[in-house]
Design a protein around this motif. Structure first.
Motif, PDB file in Angstrom:
ATOM      1  N   ARG A  79      -9.075 144.244  53.376  1.00  0.00           N
ATOM      2  CA  ARG A  79      -8.169 144.800  52.362  1.00  0.00           C
ATOM      3  C   ARG A  79      -6.806 145.185  52.925  1.00  0.00           C
ATOM      4  NH1 ARG A  79     -13.120 147.005  51.553  1.00  0.00           N
ATOM      5  NH2 ARG A  79     -12.569 148.922  52.662  1.00  0.00           N
ATOM      6  N   LEU A  80      -6.557 144.870  54.195  1.00  0.00           N
ATOM      7  CA  LEU A  80      -5.325 145.333  54.840  1.00  0.00           C
ATOM      8  C   LEU A  80      -4.211 144.283  54.845  1.00  0.00           C
ATOM      9  CD1 LEU A  80      -6.849 147.303  57.854  1.00  0.00           C
ATOM     10  CD2 LEU A  80      -6.189 148.144  55.591  1.00  0.00           C
ATOM     11  N   GLY A  81      -4.483 143.099  54.303  1.00  0.00           N
ATOM     12  CA  GLY A  81      -3.412 142.124  54.121  1.00  0.00           C
ATOM     13  C   GLY A  81      -3.217 141.138  55.254  1.00  0.00           C
ATOM     14  N   ARG A  97      -9.508 134.171  63.272  1.00  0.00           N
ATOM     15  CA  ARG A  97      -9.123 132.930  62.593  1.00  0.00           C
ATOM     16  C   ARG A  97      -9.713 132.891  61.189  1.00  0.00           C
ATOM     17  NH1 ARG A  97     -11.505 128.226  61.678  1.00  0.00           N
ATOM     18  NH2 ARG A  97     -13.242 128.696  63.069  1.00  0.00           N
ATOM     19  N   ARG A  98     -10.978 133.271  61.037  1.00  0.00           N
ATOM     20  CA  ARG A  98     -11.594 133.270  59.708  1.00  0.00           C
ATOM     21  C   ARG A  98     -10.931 134.287  58.791  1.00  0.00           C
ATOM     22  NH1 ARG A  98     -18.005 133.448  59.847  1.00  0.00           N
ATOM     23  NH2 ARG A  98     -17.574 133.081  57.616  1.00  0.00           N
ATOM     24  N   LEU A  99     -10.647 135.475  59.332  1.00  0.00           N
ATOM     25  CA  LEU A  99      -9.977 136.493  58.520  1.00  0.00           C
ATOM     26  C   LEU A  99      -8.596 136.028  58.102  1.00  0.00           C
ATOM     27  CD1 LEU A  99      -9.983 139.463  57.445  1.00  0.00           C
ATOM     28  CD2 LEU A  99      -8.865 140.093  59.594  1.00  0.00           C
ATOM     29  N   ALA A 100      -7.855 135.418  59.027  1.00  0.00           N
ATOM     30  CA  ALA A 100      -6.487 135.000  58.732  1.00  0.00           C
ATOM     31  C   ALA A 100      -6.443 133.828  57.769  1.00  0.00           C
ATOM     32  CB  ALA A 100      -5.767 134.635  60.032  1.00  0.00           C
ATOM     33  N   GLU A 101      -7.417 132.930  57.864  1.00  0.00           N
ATOM     34  CA  GLU A 101      -7.374 131.725  57.033  1.00  0.00           C
ATOM     35  C   GLU A 101      -7.817 131.990  55.596  1.00  0.00           C
ATOM     36  OE1 GLU A 101      -9.599 128.631  58.892  1.00  0.00           O
ATOM     37  OE2 GLU A 101      -8.012 128.172  60.342  1.00  0.00           O
ATOM     38  N   ASP A 102      -8.977 132.647  55.423  1.00  0.00           N
ATOM     39  CA  ASP A 102      -9.492 132.800  54.055  1.00  0.00           C
ATOM     40  C   ASP A 102     -10.122 134.160  53.785  1.00  0.00           C
ATOM     41  OD1 ASP A 102     -11.902 132.616  55.438  1.00  0.00           O
ATOM     42  OD2 ASP A 102     -12.290 130.549  54.826  1.00  0.00           O
ATOM     43  N   GLY A 103      -9.967 135.102  54.709  1.00  0.00           N
ATOM     44  CA  GLY A 103     -10.464 136.451  54.466  1.00  0.00           C
ATOM     45  C   GLY A 103     -11.962 136.597  54.585  1.00  0.00           C
ATOM     46  N   THR A 104     -12.622 135.654  55.284  1.00  0.00           N
ATOM     47  CA  THR A 104     -14.068 135.713  55.420  1.00  0.00           C
ATOM     48  C   THR A 104     -14.449 136.114  56.846  1.00  0.00           C
ATOM     49  OG1 THR A 104     -14.234 133.370  56.039  1.00  0.00           O
ATOM     50  CG2 THR A 104     -14.315 133.916  53.678  1.00  0.00           C
ATOM     51  N   GLY A 105     -15.764 136.134  57.106  1.00  0.00           N
ATOM     52  CA  GLY A 105     -16.258 136.408  58.448  1.00  0.00           C
ATOM     53  C   GLY A 105     -16.550 137.877  58.687  1.00  0.00           C
ATOM     54  N   PRO A 106     -16.960 138.200  59.899  1.00  0.00           N
ATOM     55  CA  PRO A 106     -17.374 139.572  60.220  1.00  0.00           C
ATOM     56  C   PRO A 106     -16.281 140.621  60.041  1.00  0.00           C
ATOM     57  CG  PRO A 106     -18.118 138.041  61.919  1.00  0.00           C
ATOM     58  CD  PRO A 106     -17.184 137.278  61.035  1.00  0.00           C
ATOM     59  N   LEU A 107     -15.000 140.224  60.097  1.00  0.00           N
ATOM     60  CA  LEU A 107     -13.918 141.202  59.964  1.00  0.00           C
ATOM     61  C   LEU A 107     -13.497 141.428  58.517  1.00  0.00           C
ATOM     62  CD1 LEU A 107     -11.624 140.281  63.005  1.00  0.00           C
ATOM     63  CD2 LEU A 107     -13.490 141.950  62.877  1.00  0.00           C
TER      64      LEU A 107
END
Length: 427
Positions: free
Chosen positions: A215-217, A199-209
């Protein structure tokens, strides 16, 4: 209302639209991996297997995932996410331990078992030591971990071709810990943690992932409000636990599970259908499709359907596949992989059984021990791809072209084997 239909109409093949034939243009699929460490996560109250003389400690759990996704992700809108979780299996690819386990087991339980008490005691100790070496977490230095989560690459690729982002996660650390319902909760919590990170990666590109995948979009292109979950074997108990109304308060903020598949899920605990333990696994307001095999001696897949039937407001379905075993849904567990401890569980179920056993290419059905043609590994995986693709297309994308596949009124795989379909459309 419950409807049962035996899928035998091979003539429908020529006119049936399947999830595979619906792809007008091939989609290039990319693969990515992330690994945040073997001890990156702990579940309060969930302990490692006890070691005599040592105090109990929280189990070390890995956060590892393999991702399959369409290569043209940047040109798409938000895609549904499918999270896959494997079940209880060995954790470490230790060839020496495998050899010790197999030779000890054969000596103890094979056609000519040893009888000397001292030798029996020695072999039982050797078998126990080998079992510990194969199933510890983390694995011993120099011993690679079994990549159990990569056993669903075929399914991840197929779903990604159809417009899903698919993540298969590792739970070998859970397998090395306590057993019982606490393990189901731990599996569910590991799944929740992956969903939080996504969820963090999808929303704003943050977090452990952000570091391994940023950089993969994926940011802006994954819909955590439209999640499907698949659990194989004991992973099936975990995803049903996640989706049960009784546990809804544990769902991560911003995440919504919209479809669930217990894949060859093992049975659970309570004989009384209204016992509290059963309510923890009763999914009543989210569509689910349970896939069970007639030659699967580990499963209790029909129990999930029976537990929810008559109590649900959403469509639920049970697909019972003649000739399917347990392990072939995971390529790492299947004999053709050559992997440590890989086996055909349908064949193993007959070891030491009656003298009349199925012949080559056959397996014995759990219900009546009647020999039937066993599906090959590729055939069994084709069943999983066909039915899971149709189910997720319907419930995560609103694609109604495959409704007849989901509910059993058409039979795209009748040339392979009969599949009995039971449905409850919900209230």
């Amino acid at each position: 209302m419950v409807k049962r239909s035996l899928l035998v109409a091979a003539a429908l093949l020529a006119v049936t639209l399947t999830p595979a034939t619906a792809l007008a243009h091939p989609v290039t699929v990319r693969t990515a991996d992330y690994d945040l460490g073997d001890a990156a996560f702990h579940v309060p109250g969930f302990h490692a297997s006890p070691v005599e003389g040592e105090p109990a400690r929280l189990a070390d759990l890995e956060l590892v995932g393999r991702v399959h996704y369409p290569a043209d992700l940047a040109r798409r809108g938000k895609l549904p996410l499918v999270l896959i979780q494997h079940g209880l299996w060995h954790s470490c690819a230790d060839r020496d331990a495998e050899a010790a386990w197999k030779s000890s087991y054969t000596a103890l339980y094979g056609p000519d078992p040893v009888t000397d008490p001292a030798e029996v005691e020695r072999l039982e100790g050797r078998l126990q030591d080998a079992s510990v070496a194969l199933s510890r977490w983390p694995c011993a230095p120099g011993t690679p971990a079994l990549p159990n989560h990569r056993g669903y690459d075929y399914l991840g690729r197929a779903l990604a071709e159809r417009g899903f982002v698919v993540v298969s996660i590792g739970v070998s650390g859970v397998n090395a810990g306590e057993l019982g319902q606490i393990a189901d909760l731990a599996r569910a919590e590991v799944g929740y943690e992956h969903l939080r990170m996504w969820r963090r990666l999808a929303e704003d590109g943050t977090g452990p992932l952000a570091e391994p995948l940023g950089r993969l979009g994926f940011t802006g292109h994954v819909d955590l409000g439209s999640v499907g979950v698949v659990g194989h074997s004991r992973g099936g108990r975990a995803v049903m636990w996640q989706a049960a109304r009784a546990n809804r308060d544990r769902m991560p903020e911003g995440v919504a599970i919209r479809a669930v598949v217990p894949l060859a899920s093992v049975t659970y605990y309570a004989p009384d259908e209204d016992a509290p333990e059963n309510l923890d696994y009763r999914v009543t307001d989210i569509p689910f499709g349970a896939l069970a095999g007639s030659c699967d001696y580990a499963t209790g897949g029909p129990q999930h359907f029976a537990n929810a039937r008559g109590h649900t407001s959403a469509q639920i379905v049970l697909w019972e596949v003649r000739g399917a075993n347990h392990n072939a849904y995971n390529t790492e567990w299947s004999p053709s992989s050559g992997q440590v401890m890989a086996t055909d569980d349908a064949a193993e179920a007959w070891a030491g059984g009656p003298s009349t056993r199925p012949g080559p290419g056959q397996c014995a059905q759990v219900a009546d021990e009647r020999p039937v043609r066993q599906l090959t590994e590729p055939e069994q995986r084709q069943v999983a791809v066909t039915y899971l693709s149709a189910f997720f297309a319907k419930h995560l994308k609103g694609d109604r072209r495959f409704d007849r596949v989901v509910d059993g009124t058409s039979s795209p795989l009748a040339h392979l084997t009969p599949i009995t379909v039971s449905t409850d459309p919900g209230r």
